[in-house]
Write an enzyme that holds these catalytic residues in place. Structure first.
Site, PDB file in Angstrom:
ATOM      1  N   ASP A   1      10.937 -49.631  -5.730  1.00  0.00           N
ATOM      2  CA  ASP A   1      10.411 -49.725  -7.092  1.00  0.00           C
ATOM      3  C   ASP A   1      11.269 -48.822  -7.991  1.00  0.00           C
ATOM      4  O   ASP A   1      12.484 -48.912  -7.962  1.00  0.00           O
ATOM      5  CB  ASP A   1       8.921 -49.337  -7.104  1.00  0.00           C
TER       6      ASP A   1
ATOM      7  N   HIS B   1       5.212 -54.880  -1.478  1.00  0.00           N
ATOM      8  CA  HIS B   1       5.905 -53.978  -2.391  1.00  0.00           C
ATOM      9  C   HIS B   1       5.874 -52.514  -1.940  1.00  0.00           C
ATOM     10  O   HIS B   1       6.784 -51.758  -2.248  1.00  0.00           O
ATOM     11  CB  HIS B   1       5.277 -54.104  -3.778  1.00  0.00           C
TER      12      HIS B   1
ATOM     13  N   TYR C   1       8.714 -46.533 -18.176  1.00  0.00           N
ATOM     14  CA  TYR C   1       8.982 -47.922 -18.543  1.00  0.00           C
ATOM     15  C   TYR C   1       9.583 -48.008 -19.939  1.00  0.00           C
ATOM     16  O   TYR C   1      10.540 -48.756 -20.172  1.00  0.00           O
ATOM     17  CB  TYR C   1       7.685 -48.742 -18.482  1.00  0.00           C
TER      18      TYR C   1
END
Length: 393
Positions: A179, A359, A304
């Site tokens: 990630d 994930h 982000y």
């Protein structure tokens, strides 16, 4: 300054405040037979909120984390942003020649993602290499201090990771992450590769199509992977846009409502994992770390905005790192690309293929992930001996 031992100890007042908020929470209604079509089912949230309010024992899980994971804090400087108090796990192996390994988590994770792989990686054995493991708590996540001004981008996260390893005396090391951990370790490999970081490994396998790519050159399995990624971006990728454009707006809801935070993160835990049998207390411990985090839940959202709206994006930029790269392919991750694409990530020397896994590889499939790392750096492995004088044995 030396590292300071750290024990998680949430004040009673914060626990009492959490329970009051949970008791006063208001839940929305739900359409009949809607399942997951509109998001997290009401029944799941009702069950988790009931458990969080009455039955879940944070003190028990807090004590387990303090017992299982040796934790520390240390002031780490980063250019242009002063010094941040960084929280991390540091578990040394009994093996003198163990390989220093920096583990970097992603979102919605924390240092907790390393919980299962730390004891495996540090094991002493004549059959596989051993590692000194440092699991970095990213700035703004968990119990690490967050940045106080804008512009704290992937390069700054990478600088924190490298500076931490140097401060611990690991002038040469290897790195692993998935990630955001993938993006950050890629930057570490680009900037500090060769001199300090000697190799990197990731379980987030991305990549762009090679020149002249044709769909009919792919296997059926590779086509399924691309189709899975397309569905994810269409139906599950809106969170990226929200966190990359308006983290402050979303932050008010997550900072004030434990139920809102629970739903926001539980959605990802449940849908991004590959049929992992989440126990309710596992979920609530994961969420509680976000709720009690030093920077608050908003601290984890800003990466982000900085990386996507103002930086290089999820894939990063610049030339692929030249140091050895290992890949672990888990078929039910969010983005699954053909190997001809992932080869563009860098100097790929190792591929590990698996039949299952999503994930959160370090948490879902710790044995499989650790086995890949051991094979990459072990005797007869393609990255054996990359850290001079430290074979892992």
């Amino acid at each position: 300054m030396a590292e300071t031992p750290y024990k998680i100890s949430i004040p009673d007042a914060l626990l009492e405040r959490l329970h009051k908020k949970l008791e006063l929470s208001t839940l929305p209604d739900e359409l009949e037979n809607s399942g997951w079509d509109y998001g997290v089912p009401l029944a799941d949230i009702q069950r988790l909120v009931a458990r969080w309010t009455n039955g879940y024992d944070w003190r028990h899980h807090e004590a387990l984390l303090n017992t299982e994971l040796p934790q520390f804090t240390r002031p780490i400087s980063v250019d242009g942003h002063g010094t941040l108090a960084i929280h991390y796990v540091h578990q040394r192996s009994e093996v003198v020649g163990a390989i220093p390994l920096l583990f970097v988590h992603g979102w919605p994770g924390s240092f907790l993602e390393a919980r299962k792989i730390v004891p495996l990686l540090t094991q002493k054995s004549v059959d596989h290499p051993s590692f000194h493991v440092v699991a970095l708590g990213l700035p703004g996540f968990g119990f690490s201090e967050g940045a106080s001004k804008s512009g704290f981008n992937i390069a700054q996260h990478a600088e924190i990771g490298n500076n931490l390893m140097l401060a611990l005396g690991y002038n040469e090391y290897v790195a692993q992450g998935g990630d955001w951990g993938h993006v950050i370790t890629r930057k570490i490999a680009q900037v500090y590769g060769g001199k300090h970081c000697k190799a990197w490994h990731t379980n987030t396998v991305m990549g762009d199509p090679p020149e002249g790519f044709a769909l009919d050159t792919l296997t059926d399995k590779e086509k399924e992977g691309l189709a899975r990624a397309e569905v994810f971006f269409k139906t599950g990728g809106a969170y990226v846009q929200q966190q990359a454009t308006q983290p402050q707006t979303l932050g008010y809801a997550l900072a004030d409502s434990p139920v809102g935070l629970l739903a926001w993160i539980y959605d990802r835990l449940a849908t991004w994992a590959d049929n992992y049998p989440w126990d309710d207390d596992e979920v609530l411990t994961w969420i509680s770390i976000y709720w009690f985090s030093r920077a608050g839940p908003i601290g984890s959202l800003r990466i982000y905005f900085e990386a996507i709206s103002r930086g290089d994006g999820l894939a990063g930029s610049g030339a692929p790192p030249e140091i050895p790269l290992g890949l672990s392919h888990f078929p039910n991750d969010l983005v699954v690309v053909p190997k001809s694409w992932s080869r563009k990530l860098g100097n790929v020397v190792f591929d590990g293929d698996h039949d299952g896994g999503g994930h959160f590889a370090a948490y879902e499939k710790p044995v499989e992930l650790v086995d890949d790392i051991r094979r990459m750096f072990g005797r007869n492995g393609p990255a054996f001996g990359v850290v001079p004088g430290l074979s892992g044995y």
